[in-house]
Design a protein around this motif. Structure first.
Motif, PDB file in Angstrom:
ATOM      1  N   UNK A 196      29.915  27.317  41.228  1.00 10.61           N
ATOM      2  CA  UNK A 196      30.334  28.700  41.460  1.00 10.61           C
ATOM      3  C   UNK A 196      31.446  29.049  40.486  1.00 10.61           C
ATOM      4  N   UNK A 197      31.662  30.300  40.283  1.00 12.29           N
ATOM      5  CA  UNK A 197      32.670  30.776  39.348  1.00 12.29           C
ATOM      6  C   UNK A 197      34.044  30.706  39.999  1.00 12.29           C
ATOM      7  N   UNK A 198      35.015  30.304  39.210  1.00 15.67           N
ATOM      8  CA  UNK A 198      36.384  30.161  39.680  1.00 15.67           C
ATOM      9  C   UNK A 198      36.937  31.528  40.112  1.00 15.67           C
ATOM     10  N   UNK A 199      37.403  31.632  41.360  1.00 17.34           N
ATOM     11  CA  UNK A 199      37.937  32.919  41.842  1.00 17.34           C
ATOM     12  C   UNK A 199      39.126  33.408  41.016  1.00 17.34           C
ATOM     13  N   UNK A 200      39.897  32.490  40.445  1.00 15.73           N
ATOM     14  CA  UNK A 200      41.036  32.890  39.609  1.00 15.73           C
ATOM     15  C   UNK A 200      40.553  33.614  38.357  1.00 15.73           C
ATOM     16  N   UNK A 201      39.427  33.154  37.812  1.00 13.45           N
ATOM     17  CA  UNK A 201      38.868  33.810  36.623  1.00 13.45           C
ATOM     18  C   UNK A 201      38.402  35.223  36.965  1.00 13.45           C
ATOM     19  N   UNK A 202      37.777  35.371  38.126  1.00 10.92           N
ATOM     20  CA  UNK A 202      37.312  36.699  38.552  1.00 10.92           C
ATOM     21  C   UNK A 202      38.507  37.611  38.758  1.00 10.92           C
ATOM     22  N   UNK A 203      39.545  37.083  39.381  1.00  9.70           N
ATOM     23  CA  UNK A 203      40.752  37.871  39.609  1.00  9.70           C
ATOM     24  C   UNK A 203      41.370  38.303  38.284  1.00  9.70           C
ATOM     25  N   UNK A 204      41.411  37.390  37.326  1.00  8.59           N
ATOM     26  CA  UNK A 204      41.962  37.705  36.008  1.00  8.59           C
ATOM     27  C   UNK A 204      41.109  38.768  35.310  1.00  8.59           C
ATOM     28  N   UNK A 205      39.797  38.636  35.394  1.00  6.81           N
ATOM     29  CA  UNK A 205      38.898  39.607  34.786  1.00  6.81           C
ATOM     30  C   UNK A 205      39.046  40.976  35.455  1.00  6.81           C
ATOM     31  N   UNK A 206      39.154  40.986  36.781  1.00  7.14           N
ATOM     32  CA  UNK A 206      39.341  42.244  37.508  1.00  7.14           C
ATOM     33  C   UNK A 206      40.656  42.901  37.105  1.00  7.14           C
ATOM     34  N   UNK A 207      41.689  42.093  36.944  1.00  7.84           N
ATOM     35  CA  UNK A 207      42.993  42.621  36.529  1.00  7.84           C
ATOM     36  C   UNK A 207      42.903  43.224  35.126  1.00  7.84           C
ATOM     37  N   UNK A 208      42.186  42.563  34.217  1.00  3.67           N
ATOM     38  CA  UNK A 208      42.032  43.077  32.858  1.00  3.67           C
ATOM     39  C   UNK A 208      41.267  44.393  32.850  1.00  3.67           C
ATOM     40  N   UNK A 209      40.202  44.467  33.661  1.00  3.53           N
ATOM     41  CA  UNK A 209      39.441  45.716  33.748  1.00  3.53           C
ATOM     42  C   UNK A 209      40.330  46.815  34.314  1.00  3.53           C
ATOM     43  N   UNK A 210      41.084  46.483  35.351  1.00  3.17           N
ATOM     44  CA  UNK A 210      41.978  47.453  35.991  1.00  3.17           C
ATOM     45  C   UNK A 210      43.024  47.954  34.998  1.00  3.17           C
ATOM     46  N   UNK A 211      43.595  47.045  34.204  1.00  2.00           N
ATOM     47  CA  UNK A 211      44.627  47.437  33.247  1.00  2.00           C
ATOM     48  C   UNK A 211      44.062  48.252  32.088  1.00  2.00           C
ATOM     49  N   UNK A 212      42.777  48.087  31.787  1.00  3.53           N
ATOM     50  CA  UNK A 212      42.184  48.827  30.672  1.00  3.53           C
ATOM     51  C   UNK A 212      41.744  50.235  31.069  1.00  3.53           C
ATOM     52  N   UNK A 213      41.806  50.543  32.362  1.00  3.01           N
ATOM     53  CA  UNK A 213      41.394  51.858  32.842  1.00  3.01           C
ATOM     54  C   UNK A 213      42.478  52.895  32.526  1.00  3.01           C
ATOM     55  N   UNK A 214      42.068  54.153  32.415  1.00  2.00           N
ATOM     56  CA  UNK A 214      43.058  55.219  32.203  1.00  2.00           C
ATOM     57  C   UNK A 214      44.094  55.235  33.333  1.00  2.00           C
ATOM     58  N   UNK A 215      45.297  55.671  32.984  1.00  2.42           N
ATOM     59  CA  UNK A 215      46.421  55.619  33.920  1.00  2.42           C
ATOM     60  C   UNK A 215      46.129  56.368  35.222  1.00  2.42           C
ATOM     61  N   UNK A 216      45.468  57.492  35.150  1.00  2.00           N
ATOM     62  CA  UNK A 216      45.171  58.277  36.352  1.00  2.00           C
ATOM     63  C   UNK A 216      44.320  57.501  37.342  1.00  2.00           C
ATOM     64  N   UNK A 217      43.348  56.805  36.834  1.00  5.14           N
ATOM     65  CA  UNK A 217      42.487  56.020  37.715  1.00  5.14           C
ATOM     66  C   UNK A 217      43.235  54.787  38.208  1.00  5.14           C
ATOM     67  N   UNK A 218      44.045  54.207  37.324  1.00  9.55           N
ATOM     68  CA  UNK A 218      44.796  53.001  37.672  1.00  9.55           C
ATOM     69  C   UNK A 218      45.785  53.244  38.812  1.00  9.55           C
ATOM     70  N   UNK A 219      46.209  54.491  38.961  1.00  9.57           N
ATOM     71  CA  UNK A 219      47.193  54.798  39.990  1.00  9.57           C
ATOM     72  C   UNK A 219      46.636  54.649  41.402  1.00  9.57           C
ATOM     73  N   UNK A 220      45.319  54.552  41.518  1.00  7.39           N
ATOM     74  CA  UNK A 220      44.746  54.292  42.835  1.00  7.39           C
ATOM     75  C   UNK A 220      45.147  52.906  43.318  1.00  7.39           C
ATOM     76  N   UNK A 221      45.606  52.088  42.380  1.00  7.22           N
ATOM     77  CA  UNK A 221      46.233  50.815  42.716  1.00  7.22           C
ATOM     78  C   UNK A 221      45.316  49.708  43.173  1.00  7.22           C
TER      79      UNK A 221
END
Length: 94
Positions: free
Chosen positions: A1-26
């Motif tokens: 199975x895929x390491x949950x830490x890697x998924x969390x890191x990938x999700x964080x990178x996607x979240x940080x690459x989103x426009x600020x307005x969308x990112x504010x949903x937190x």
């Protein structure tokens, strides 16, 4: 199975690459991204690197054993051929 830490890191990178307005949903957006990534990646039949490396080593050992067995069969066939007895070919055994 895929390491949950890697998924969390990938999700964080996607979240940080989103426009600020969308990112504010937190956290809700990051959590949803993480869930979506986990669901999509779990649908793929993936193995982790450690499991892949173990299976690679097993395959290499199996190939080595097969090569040794092929040499032994060949030697037995040549000995049997020299003594004039009938030889069973490996192609006949299946």
């Amino acid at each position: 199975m895929i390491d949950p830490k890697k998924i969390e890191q990938l999700a964080r990178q996607v979240h940080e690459s989103m426009p600020k307005g969308i990112r504010e949903f937190g956290d809700d957006v990051e959590k949803k991204i993480r869930q979506t990534l986990q669901a999509q990646l779990s649908r793929l039949d993936l193995v982790n690197r450690e499991e892949f490396d173990v299976q690679t080593q097993v395959l290499l050992r199996t190939r080595e054993k097969l090569a040794i067995l092929e040499q032994r069969v060949s030697a037995l066939e040549s000995r049997a051929g020299n003594s004039g007895s009938s030889v069973i070919k490996t192609e006949d055994i299946q």
